[in-house]
Motif scaffolding. Structure first.
Motif, PDB file in Angstrom:
ATOM      1  N   ASN A  32       0.825  -1.201   0.000  1.00 43.23           N
ATOM      2  CA  ASN A  32       0.000   0.000   0.000  1.00 43.23           C
ATOM      3  C   ASN A  32       0.863   1.256   0.000  1.00 43.23           C
ATOM      4  O   ASN A  32       0.574   2.230  -0.697  1.00 43.23           O
ATOM      5  CB  ASN A  32      -0.924  -0.012   1.223  1.00 43.23           C
ATOM      6  CG  ASN A  32      -1.846   1.184   1.280  1.00 43.23           C
ATOM      7  OD1 ASN A  32      -2.650   1.417   0.394  1.00 43.23           O
ATOM      8  ND2 ASN A  32      -1.739   1.961   2.351  1.00 43.23           N
ATOM      9  N   ARG A  77       0.988   4.024  -2.917  1.00 43.11           N
ATOM     10  CA  ARG A  77       0.645   5.401  -2.554  1.00 43.11           C
ATOM     11  C   ARG A  77       1.726   6.378  -3.000  1.00 43.11           C
ATOM     12  O   ARG A  77       1.423   7.456  -3.523  1.00 43.11           O
ATOM     13  CB  ARG A  77       0.446   5.501  -1.041  1.00 43.11           C
ATOM     14  CG  ARG A  77       0.064   6.894  -0.561  1.00 43.11           C
ATOM     15  CD  ARG A  77      -0.084   6.938   0.938  1.00 43.11           C
ATOM     16  NE  ARG A  77      -0.823   8.121   1.363  1.00 43.11           N
ATOM     17  CZ  ARG A  77      -1.288   8.293   2.594  1.00 43.11           C
ATOM     18  NH1 ARG A  77      -1.104   7.367   3.507  1.00 43.11           N
ATOM     19  NH2 ARG A  77      -1.946   9.398   2.896  1.00 43.11           N
ATOM     20  N   LEU A 126      -9.602  11.094  -3.324  1.00 39.69           N
ATOM     21  CA  LEU A 126      -9.910   9.673  -3.515  1.00 39.69           C
ATOM     22  C   LEU A 126      -8.639   8.822  -3.436  1.00 39.69           C
ATOM     23  O   LEU A 126      -8.661   7.708  -2.878  1.00 39.69           O
ATOM     24  CB  LEU A 126     -10.617   9.454  -4.853  1.00 39.69           C
ATOM     25  CG  LEU A 126     -12.062   9.976  -4.942  1.00 39.69           C
ATOM     26  CD1 LEU A 126     -12.582   9.876  -6.372  1.00 39.69           C
ATOM     27  CD2 LEU A 126     -12.977   9.210  -3.983  1.00 39.69           C
ATOM     28  N   ALA A 127      -7.537   9.339  -3.976  1.00 41.75           N
ATOM     29  CA  ALA A 127      -6.266   8.616  -3.889  1.00 41.75           C
ATOM     30  C   ALA A 127      -5.809   8.508  -2.439  1.00 41.75           C
ATOM     31  O   ALA A 127      -5.311   7.458  -2.003  1.00 41.75           O
ATOM     32  CB  ALA A 127      -5.207   9.318  -4.734  1.00 41.75           C
ATOM     33  N   LEU A 158      -7.993   5.957  -0.596  1.00 41.22           N
ATOM     34  CA  LEU A 158      -7.605   4.597  -0.964  1.00 41.22           C
ATOM     35  C   LEU A 158      -6.397   4.161  -0.147  1.00 41.22           C
ATOM     36  O   LEU A 158      -6.358   3.037   0.382  1.00 41.22           O
ATOM     37  CB  LEU A 158      -7.293   4.535  -2.460  1.00 41.22           C
ATOM     38  CG  LEU A 158      -6.830   3.183  -3.014  1.00 41.22           C
ATOM     39  CD1 LEU A 158      -7.937   2.142  -2.864  1.00 41.22           C
ATOM     40  CD2 LEU A 158      -6.415   3.322  -4.479  1.00 41.22           C
ATOM     41  N   MET A 215      -7.205   3.380   3.406  1.00 40.22           N
ATOM     42  CA  MET A 215      -8.175   2.290   3.538  1.00 40.22           C
ATOM     43  C   MET A 215      -9.475   2.778   4.173  1.00 40.22           C
ATOM     44  O   MET A 215      -9.995   2.189   5.123  1.00 40.22           O
ATOM     45  CB  MET A 215      -7.578   1.115   4.319  1.00 40.22           C
ATOM     46  CG  MET A 215      -6.376   0.502   3.628  1.00 40.22           C
ATOM     47  SD  MET A 215      -5.796  -1.023   4.405  1.00 40.22           S
ATOM     48  CE  MET A 215      -4.404  -1.418   3.331  1.00 40.22           C
ATOM     49  N   PRO A 275     -13.194   3.316   2.944  1.00 40.66           N
ATOM     50  CA  PRO A 275     -14.075   3.047   1.794  1.00 40.66           C
ATOM     51  C   PRO A 275     -15.286   3.985   1.742  1.00 40.66           C
ATOM     52  O   PRO A 275     -16.424   3.553   1.643  1.00 40.66           O
ATOM     53  CB  PRO A 275     -14.495   1.595   2.031  1.00 40.66           C
ATOM     54  CG  PRO A 275     -14.528   1.466   3.514  1.00 40.66           C
ATOM     55  CD  PRO A 275     -13.412   2.341   4.031  1.00 40.66           C
ATOM     56  N   GLN A 298      -8.524  -5.554  -0.393  1.00 38.40           N
ATOM     57  CA  GLN A 298      -9.148  -4.264  -0.684  1.00 38.40           C
ATOM     58  C   GLN A 298      -9.952  -3.797   0.522  1.00 38.40           C
ATOM     59  O   GLN A 298     -10.599  -4.605   1.198  1.00 38.40           O
ATOM     60  CB  GLN A 298     -10.074  -4.373  -1.899  1.00 38.40           C
ATOM     61  CG  GLN A 298      -9.365  -4.738  -3.198  1.00 38.40           C
ATOM     62  CD  GLN A 298      -8.463  -3.622  -3.688  1.00 38.40           C
ATOM     63  OE1 GLN A 298      -8.804  -2.440  -3.583  1.00 38.40           O
ATOM     64  NE2 GLN A 298      -7.310  -3.982  -4.229  1.00 38.40           N
ATOM     65  N   THR A 299      -9.932  -2.510   0.783  1.00 39.08           N
ATOM     66  CA  THR A 299     -10.678  -1.964   1.907  1.00 39.08           C
ATOM     67  C   THR A 299     -12.183  -2.113   1.690  1.00 39.08           C
ATOM     68  O   THR A 299     -12.677  -1.939   0.566  1.00 39.08           O
ATOM     69  CB  THR A 299     -10.326  -0.478   2.127  1.00 39.08           C
ATOM     70  OG1 THR A 299     -11.064   0.024   3.234  1.00 39.08           O
ATOM     71  CG2 THR A 299     -10.648   0.365   0.895  1.00 39.08           C
TER      72      THR A 299
END
Length: 561
Positions: free
Chosen positions: A82, A86, A237-238, A241, A244, A246, A553-554
């Motif tokens: 992650n 990122r 949004l990035a 993500l 984590m 959602p 995935q979150t």
């Protein structure tokens, strides 16, 4: 095929277990080295080198046998994966932002080239360097002329102009380091370069000032203006993500607004208990309950001892004796109080209180903003069981995970304790104390709202300040300090939202683990701290022994109003 149950299979498994932590520690140090060697953030060489490193590490990580890791190591794998993803997204977003500022940086490439050639050890040619500086000076002069003649001809927004001015300040520092490296060691360098360097150095200061004044709206009469750099919905949004979370930015604003309403309702109840029909009047009463000059440090020490004694007496969290013994206290300078109008904490607590050189109005605002009841909540947030205990434990349990720093874990933990002590009837609270606690909780709700709306382009810095003054009850000076700190770029875009949202995540996890009887309260808190920094959803995965995959995935919807 080697069975995992054979001695050789066990040895292979042990190698893999050791390697994931080693990998994280190596990546931490490698990135430090790359960023030190390529320190100019707008350099395409730096961007390419970081992209190359991050991509290679990500590909290498994906080749690892995830199934051989135990649960802690699987979480480490997901954390570093992650993190690398990122960092790559941030490189891309930064490049987009830098591109928007390019029209104001025609001379940047030449300056970057001089500095980077020095770093890699290329021989210096003084006459050539002087010529490059001379040509850069011409570009700077032309840029200043164009800005002064008609600033509207530049197709850059206010935020991009602010970014350009900050970049120029940084380039000026790097060029100064470059000049200082050669000056005095090569007579021909001094002969050729001293004069053009001096002219360019002064001109860089001039062009940065011109951009701020003409394109940003900041001049010597308005030096405390707050601009900030919104990252937009895609940027948010990035960030979500990577954290984590959602939820969409709009959903998070709704959460902040829901919690804001809850706080106002509780404010009204506490105000009635004080004999006020208007909670603003009750808040004014509380603000004026401050200690006399010279007594704030004793207040802080008494409050710190109260909080520590409470969590120890009721066995809420383990407090190592050394953590309790060695915290220190410092006073905050008047200059720093412009950005941090309240206490700061961590290894030490830094007390915000007026000094004799402040004017009368600023003194009163600082005293009111750091009153007894606001301070009571602040001290246990900053010290024990908050940040001081947190940082103490971070240094001693899985310290390599400090790479995965997140405000949802850091700030969420301290605000979570404000939730717990609010709920706990054993923690004595007068109506005035409750007002003080609610002020901070309301403030954290407002942080979600104004920080996300700012990055969406829906609120200006001034509107953020007005929200804190009109709807939360801040003093004007403390509101300006809070917004300046939130938006000046020293914190990640979601940092301010991370306080309340992180606390809500930990609070929801507590319900799942402690209220359900699956864990004792002290065990829950101790395990949280010993896990070190990470998105809260991965803390949940550890505590609940969830089955994990490399493409995790979150999905955890932690909030119910």
């Amino acid at each position: 095929m080697v069975s995992a149950s054979t001695p050789r299979g066990i040895a292979i498994q042990r190698i893999q277990k050791d390697s994931i932590r080693d990998r994280i520690e190596r990546i931490t140090e490698d990135l430090k080295e790359i960023k030190k060697f390529y320190p100019i953030k707008v350099s395409s060489t730096r961007t390419q080198r970081l992209h190359q490193f991050l991509t290679a590490e990500l590909h290498s990580l994906r080749d690892q046998p995830f199934h051989l890791y135990d649960q802690q190591e699987k979480v480490d794998y997901l954390l570093v994966k992650n993190y690398l993803e990122r960092q790559l997204r941030e490189l891309q977003l930064d490049s987009i932002q830098d591109q928007k500022a390019t029209p104001l940086l025609p001379f940047a490439k030449a300056i970057i080239g001089l500095c980077e050639n020095r770093a890699i050890g290329s021989p210096i040619e003084p006459q050539s360097a002087a010529q490059e500086l001379f040509e850069s000076q011409g570009q700077i002069n032309e840029l200043v002329r164009r800005i002064n003649s008609d600033s509207t001809q530049f197709n850059v927004g206010r935020n991009s102009a602010f970014r350009a001015a900050s970049t120029i300040d940084s380039l000026r520092d790097h060029l100064g380091e470059w000049f200082g490296f050669y000056k005095g060691y090569d007579p021909t360098f001094d002969w050729w370069v001293s004069h053009p360097y001096g002219v360019v150095d002064a001109s860089l200061e001039t062009v940065a000032s011109t951009i701020r004044e003409k394109l940003v709206g900041i001049d010597h009469k308005n030096e405390d203006a707050i601009v900030g750099q919104p990252i937009g919905r895609d940027g948010l949004l990035a960030e979500l993500l990577a954290e984590m979370i959602p939820y969409t930015p709009e959903e998070l604003i709704s959460i902040g607004e829901n919690e804001f309403v809850w706080c106002i309702n509780e404010m009204e109840k506490a105000s009635k208990d004080m004999g006020y029909d208007d909670w603003h009047q009750a808040l004014e009463h509380v603000k004026n309950d401050y200690v006399e000059p010279g007594r704030q440090t004793q207040l802080v020490r008494d409050l710190a001892e109260e909080a520590t004694s409470f969590v120890e007496e009721h066995k809420l969290v383990t407090v190592p004796p050394l953590a309790k013994e060695t915290w220190r206290m410092f006073m905050m300078s008047p200059e720093r109080q412009k950005v941090n109008p309240f206490f700061l904490g961590g290894k030490s607590i830094i007390v915000s209180y007026p000094v004799s050189t402040m004017n009368h109005e600023d003194k009163l605002m600082s005293m009111r903003g750091n009153n007894i009841h606001f301070s009571r909540a602040t001290v246990f947030h900053e010290m024990i069981p908050g940040h001081h205990l947190q940082i103490f434990m971070n240094a001693r349990h899985r310290p390599y995970r400090r790479l995965f720093d997140t405000p949802f874990w850091i700030e969420g933990w301290s605000l979570y304790w404000e939730f717990i002590l609010w709920d706990d009837d054993r923690f004595k609270k007068t109506p005035q104390n409750r007002i003080g606690m609610l002020f901070w909780r309301l403030h954290r709700c407002a942080r979600i709202i104004f920080s996300i709306k700012f990055h969406l382009g829906q609120m200006s810095p001034q509107e953020c300040i007005d929200l804190l003054v009109d709807q939360v009850g801040h003093e004007r000076a403390t509101a300006e300090g809070e917004v300046r700190r939130s938006l000046n770029g020293d914190y990640s875009p979601l940092y301010q939202a991370g306080y309340m949202l992180g606390a809500l995540q930990i609070y929801a996890l507590r319900k799942e683990m402690v209220d359900s009887g699956r864990m004792a309260e002290m065990d829950f808190h101790d395990q949280f701290l010993k896990g070190n920094r990470m998105p809260i959803e991965l803390v949940r995965a550890l505590m609940q022994h969830q089955a994990l995959t490399p493409d995790f995935q979150t999905s955890w919807k932690f909030y119910s109003s």
